[in-house]
Design an enzyme around this catalytic site. Structure first.
Site, short mmCIF file in Angstrom:
data_model
loop_
_atom_site.label_atom_id
_atom_site.label_comp_id
_atom_site.label_asym_id
_atom_site.label_seq_id
_atom_site.Cartn_x
_atom_site.Cartn_y
_atom_site.Cartn_z
N GLU A 48 61.10 -22.63 -2.30
CA GLU A 48 59.72 -22.81 -1.82
C GLU A 48 58.78 -22.48 -2.97
O GLU A 48 59.15 -21.80 -3.90
CB GLU A 48 59.38 -21.77 -0.74
CG GLU A 48 60.10 -21.91 0.55
CD GLU A 48 59.81 -20.70 1.44
OE1 GLU A 48 58.80 -19.99 1.22
OE2 GLU A 48 60.62 -20.47 2.35
N HIS B 117 55.89 -5.81 0.24
CA HIS B 117 54.66 -5.09 0.62
C HIS B 117 54.75 -4.56 2.05
O HIS B 117 54.26 -3.47 2.34
CB HIS B 117 53.43 -5.97 0.40
CG HIS B 117 53.11 -6.13 -1.05
ND1 HIS B 117 52.48 -5.14 -1.78
CD2 HIS B 117 53.39 -7.11 -1.93
CE1 HIS B 117 52.37 -5.52 -3.03
NE2 HIS B 117 52.91 -6.72 -3.15
N HIS C 168 64.14 -17.80 -4.25
CA HIS C 168 63.64 -18.16 -2.92
C HIS C 168 62.27 -18.82 -3.02
O HIS C 168 62.01 -19.84 -2.40
CB HIS C 168 63.56 -16.90 -2.04
CG HIS C 168 63.28 -17.20 -0.62
ND1 HIS C 168 62.03 -17.54 -0.16
CD2 HIS C 168 64.10 -17.23 0.46
CE1 HIS C 168 62.09 -17.77 1.14
NE2 HIS C 168 63.33 -17.59 1.53
N HIS D 237 70.54 -19.81 1.95
CA HIS D 237 69.77 -20.67 1.03
C HIS D 237 70.67 -21.24 -0.05
O HIS D 237 70.54 -22.41 -0.42
CB HIS D 237 68.63 -19.88 0.38
CG HIS D 237 67.45 -19.70 1.29
ND1 HIS D 237 66.76 -20.76 1.82
CD2 HIS D 237 66.85 -18.59 1.76
CE1 HIS D 237 65.78 -20.30 2.58
NE2 HIS D 237 65.81 -18.98 2.56
CO CO Z 1 64.26 -17.85 3.43
#
Ligand code: CO
Length: 287
Positions: free
Chosen positions: A205, A117, A175, A237
């Site tokens: 997350e 966005h 993610h 990650h």
């Molecule tokens: Co991250």
């Protein structure tokens, strides 16, 4: 006489040059540019995903100028890599200064979360400024509607090695986000379930964290798991949160439960069908 015709020749060259150059610039502006936007990574071998995308874009749009911009603040601050790294704002401003009128942004996001966005907002802010860019298009992220989720679910399952046996689970770990677009992960889970009961979606997350997945694995008495990132690049990650040697990585925590883990440590950009899916979203209107 000879001198005069030479002078005329020179004059006509000059005139032609004066006439042709603004035209050439206008041409360039008409064709527009493609700006590929990614988060970025500091992991050298993860960059292969970006190289794959650039190759595909250049093959599909050989006449378009192709540029990159990055959104990771830490990387922009450090300005790593051989090529100078530009933010989206810097890259768009540079194109406008060069006289380009139309830009198509290729977003390498997985879901339309906060970062996507922000990108759309930046694009809108640059569109229609006096003497600036006339249009800035933005391609959709990998998952953006029912059809794309269905398609991507199928493509992801096709990346799995044939050596995976029945009863062995696979977890694609994204993610994750606290943004409303986090619903795309359970949506993907739904289309996985229709094709493969042992294919799971997790997130580093957000709502699909490992605790819940461990319960599913326990209920199904799963003894072996194939672990794969649901991320554009196999960067930080993947290297730490998923496959890291530390006790809190997904691999370590699964193994601590007696589950055998096979690592599929590739970014989505290392699978040509997924790269194609991203690039398909780029349909420059100015062509
Ligand atoms: Co991250």
């Amino acid at each position: 006489m000879k001198k005069q015709s030479a002078g005329l020749l020179l004059l006509s060259f000059l005139l032609a040059a004066m006439l042709c150059c603004p035209l050439a610039q206008a041409e360039q502006g008409k064709d527009g540019a493609i700006l590929i936007v990614a988060f970025g990574t500091s992991i050298e071998k993860a960059k292969v995903s970006y190289a794959n995308v650039e190759k595909q874009v250049k093959a599909q749009y050989p006449d378009r100028e192709v540029r990159w911009a990055w959104t990771a603040h830490s990387l922009l601050k450090a300005r790593e890599g051989q090529r100078p790294m530009l933010s989206v704002q810097e890259a768009l401003a540079a194109l406008a200064t060069e006289g380009v009128k139309s830009v198509d942004i290729l977003s390498l996001h997985v879901i339309p979360g906060q970062e996507y966005h922000n990108l759309v907002q930046t694009a809108r802010a640059f569109e229609g400024l006096p003497k600036g860019l006339e249009r800035v298009g933005v391609s959709p992220p990998l998952l953006h509607d029912t059809e794309s989720v269905k398609t991507v679910a199928g493509l992801l399952l096709q990346t799995l090695p044939k050596t995976r046996k029945a009863g062995e689970a696979v977890i694609f770990v994204g993610h994750g986000t606290h943004h409303a677009a986090g619903v795309y992960y359970p949506a993907l889970q739904y289309y996985f379930s229709k094709q493969d009961k042992n294919a799971l979606v997790g997130t580093v997350e957000g709502d699909l964290e490992l605790d819940g997945i461990l319960e599913i694995l326990k209920a199904g008495s799963v003894k072996k798991v194939w672990l794969a990132p649901l991320m554009m690049v196999a960067g930080d990650h993947a290297g730490n949160d998923l496959f890291g040697a530390e006790g809190d990585s997904w691999k370590s925590r699964l193994e601590a439960k007696g589950i055998n883990v096979e690592s599929l440590a590739k970014g989505l950009g290392e699978y040509p069908p997924l790269v194609e899916q991203w690039v398909k979203g780029l349909s420059p209107k100015s062509q």
